[in-house]
Design a protein around this motif. Structure first.
Motif, short mmCIF file in Angstrom:
data_model
loop_
_atom_site.label_atom_id
_atom_site.label_comp_id
_atom_site.label_asym_id
_atom_site.label_seq_id
_atom_site.Cartn_x
_atom_site.Cartn_y
_atom_site.Cartn_z
N GLN A 28 0.89 -1.22 -0.04
CA GLN A 28 -0.07 -0.12 0.04
C GLN A 28 1.00 1.22 -0.02
O GLN A 28 0.49 2.29 -0.74
CB GLN A 28 -0.93 0.02 1.19
N GLY B 69 2.20 1.81 -3.44
CA GLY B 69 0.83 2.24 -4.39
C GLY B 69 0.71 3.72 -4.17
O GLY B 69 0.47 4.64 -4.90
N THR C 259 1.34 6.68 -6.96
CA THR C 259 -0.03 7.47 -7.07
C THR C 259 0.22 9.12 -6.76
O THR C 259 -0.19 9.88 -7.54
CB THR C 259 -1.13 6.87 -6.84
N LEU D 26 -1.41 11.00 -9.50
CA LEU D 26 -2.84 10.75 -9.84
C LEU D 26 -3.71 11.78 -8.96
O LEU D 26 -3.80 11.57 -8.08
CB LEU D 26 -3.09 9.60 -9.74
N PRO E 3 -7.13 12.49 -7.32
CA PRO E 3 -6.86 13.66 -6.29
C PRO E 3 -5.75 13.25 -5.09
O PRO E 3 -5.77 13.73 -4.27
CB PRO E 3 -8.10 13.87 -5.48
N MET E 4 -5.13 11.89 -5.51
CA MET E 4 -4.08 11.43 -4.53
C MET E 4 -3.24 12.38 -4.30
O MET E 4 -2.68 12.75 -3.10
CB MET E 4 -3.45 10.09 -5.11
N ALA F 169 -6.72 9.50 7.18
CA ALA F 169 -7.90 9.06 7.66
C ALA F 169 -8.58 7.80 6.72
O ALA F 169 -9.15 6.88 7.40
CB ALA F 169 -9.15 10.02 7.65
N ARG F 170 -8.05 7.85 5.54
CA ARG F 170 -8.59 6.90 4.56
C ARG F 170 -7.66 5.52 4.32
O ARG F 170 -8.41 4.67 4.28
CB ARG F 170 -8.83 7.69 3.12
N ILE G 166 -6.74 5.52 -16.01
CA ILE G 166 -7.31 5.46 -15.00
C ILE G 166 -8.92 6.24 -15.02
O ILE G 166 -9.81 5.83 -14.88
CB ILE G 166 -6.64 5.86 -13.56
N ARG H 45 -18.92 9.26 -4.11
CA ARG H 45 -17.47 10.06 -4.34
C ARG H 45 -16.51 9.30 -5.21
O ARG H 45 -15.39 8.78 -4.65
CB ARG H 45 -16.75 10.47 -2.94
N GLU I 140 -14.81 10.02 -7.44
CA GLU I 140 -13.49 10.61 -7.83
C GLU I 140 -12.62 10.62 -6.83
O GLU I 140 -11.21 10.68 -7.04
CB GLU I 140 -13.81 12.13 -7.94
N VAL I 141 -12.94 10.12 -5.53
CA VAL I 141 -12.15 9.75 -4.28
C VAL I 141 -11.61 8.32 -4.42
O VAL I 141 -10.63 7.82 -4.10
CB VAL I 141 -12.49 10.23 -3.07
N PRO J 159 -9.63 6.38 -7.20
CA PRO J 159 -8.15 6.55 -7.06
C PRO J 159 -7.50 5.70 -5.97
O PRO J 159 -6.46 5.43 -6.01
CB PRO J 159 -8.01 8.15 -7.11
N LEU J 160 -8.43 5.58 -4.83
CA LEU J 160 -7.84 4.96 -3.50
C LEU J 160 -7.70 3.50 -3.99
O LEU J 160 -6.59 2.64 -3.50
CB LEU J 160 -8.82 5.14 -2.59
N ALA K 69 -7.22 2.42 -6.89
CA ALA K 69 -5.77 2.44 -7.91
C ALA K 69 -4.43 2.47 -7.05
O ALA K 69 -3.58 1.75 -7.31
CB ALA K 69 -5.94 3.61 -8.68
N SER K 70 -4.59 3.11 -5.95
CA SER K 70 -3.49 3.00 -5.00
C SER K 70 -2.82 1.86 -4.42
O SER K 70 -1.86 1.44 -4.55
CB SER K 70 -3.52 4.02 -4.16
N GLN K 71 -4.08 1.22 -4.14
CA GLN K 71 -3.71 -0.44 -3.66
C GLN K 71 -3.40 -1.40 -4.94
O GLN K 71 -2.35 -2.11 -4.81
CB GLN K 71 -4.75 -0.78 -2.79
N VAL L 44 -9.74 -4.62 1.93
CA VAL L 44 -9.07 -3.25 1.63
C VAL L 44 -9.74 -2.48 0.58
O VAL L 44 -10.25 -1.29 0.55
CB VAL L 44 -7.61 -3.22 1.50
N HIS M 111 -13.16 -1.57 1.57
CA HIS M 111 -13.17 -0.41 2.47
C HIS M 111 -13.17 0.85 1.34
O HIS M 111 -14.04 1.82 1.35
CB HIS M 111 -12.11 -0.28 3.10
N TYR M 112 -12.24 0.90 0.38
CA TYR M 112 -11.95 1.77 -0.40
C TYR M 112 -13.50 2.16 -1.26
O TYR M 112 -13.95 3.30 -1.56
CB TYR M 112 -10.82 1.77 -1.46
N LEU N 56 -15.30 6.78 4.51
CA LEU N 56 -14.57 7.42 4.20
C LEU N 56 -14.48 8.62 5.24
O LEU N 56 -15.52 9.17 5.40
CB LEU N 56 -14.17 8.09 2.72
N ALA N 57 -13.33 9.29 5.70
CA ALA N 57 -13.33 10.49 6.48
C ALA N 57 -13.94 11.55 5.87
O ALA N 57 -13.91 11.84 4.57
CB ALA N 57 -11.93 10.69 6.96
#
Lengths: 197, 197
Positions: free
Chosen positions: A156, A159, A163, A169, A171-172, A182-183, B130, B145, B147-148, B151-152, B154-156, B187, B190-191, B196-197
């Motif tokens: 993670q 990643g 990103t 990327l 909005p990362m 938090a996320r 992406i 959301r 748009e958030v 990408p999360l 994608a990060s993993q 995970v 979760h995303y 999410l916060a």
């Protein structure tokens, strides 16, 4: 402790340290972490192995120095570990972001990441940085099975690095650090102390 | 639908399709996804824009074709999306692994990943792959959301690609697919649908 002076340099001359570091970098790049020895680095730099130890400490320390990263991850992570496993995911992430979000540090870390991924296909990450540098530190935080949990954490974090910093990327890249904490913090906590299958 | 024959080629000659694809690749690499138009690709290949549409469909389709990936992620992900958000994290991961763990597909995907990361710093990932290719598909799975959340995810996934395939970090590289699904699936869930916060 007495360096050889085969090339006519005085013992401990200012460039000796730099030459050892250059030899170390070449060896780590060519032979990986495991294939590198203090003795071979010393021979390549025409100095006594004891001088390498004197300047750089252990092979792990020499490796961290050779990476040319602006921080020692072991020192940065020490307070995260000292506070114990509860909430470690969020603390780990907050610490990681405080280092990487610093523009001056980030540009230097990115150069290291690109070079490691491009030039040696990540071998120094695989056989040096993760198992030797950050692994033993993070292993103190996990509930059990560090050999599985630490690499999951790494998956993670890597990643996030790619990103948020390498690719930037949306909005990362723009996400406020506390939102990332938090996320993604609960994910790191899951890998550190959650129930694995 | 009538291709220009300025260079003396017959309309729809076998190499026309290849020339359009070459022109498309050059344009995506040079100008990114957003900076590329069907019209400019057609002009560069000396054909009518309608022929590009005829051969490749939309600009999104042309982009997927130009990536030279052995699968169309939109088609692969369709069944994952069709089954709805419950358990989507595990299904998404199982599908991802079934594609990437295939040695023949993996070698071709790795070539694309390396080329995208090295040559254009990930721009085609950021402004094309992406948001345009996988984003709209995965967005159908998220609670809110997109748009958030996308990408999360994608990060993993990117972290898995780098640790399991690019670097082959132990034991990520050797971990049985079902263990990855069990450990990383929650995970992704979760995303996709967690708080999410």
């Amino acid at each position: 402790m007495t360096p050889r002076t085969a090339r006519g340099r005085r013992p401990g001359a200012p460039d000796t340290r730099a030459e050892v570091l250059t030899a170390a970098r070449a060896s780590f790049a060519e032979k990986g972490f495991r294939g590198t020895t203090i003795r071979a680095v010393a021979a390549s730099a025409s100095v006594d192995p004891a001088l390498v130890h004197h300047y750089f400490g252990t092979k792990d320390d020499l490796f961290v120095a050779a990476l040319e990263i602006p921080v020692d991850p072991r020192a940065v992570l020490a307070p995260v570990v000292a506070a114990g496993p509860d909430g470690a995911g969020e603390r780990l992430l907050r610490t990681f972001l405080s280092v990487w979000d610093d523009p001056e540090i980030q540009v230097r870390l990115l150069a290291v990441v690109r070079s490691v991924l491009n030039e040696d296909g990540g071998r120094l990450l695989k056989d040096g940085f993760i198992p030797v540098v950050v692994g033993p530190v993070l292993a103190q935080l996990v509930k059990d099975r560090p050999e599985v949990r630490v690499p999951l954490v790494a998956s993670q974090i890597v990643g996030l690095i790619v990103t948020r910093y390498v690719v930037a990327l949306p909005p990362m890249a723009q996400m406020p650090a506390e939102d990332v904490v938090a996320r993604v913090g609960p994910v790191l906590q899951h890998y550190l102390t959650g129930d694995l299958a």
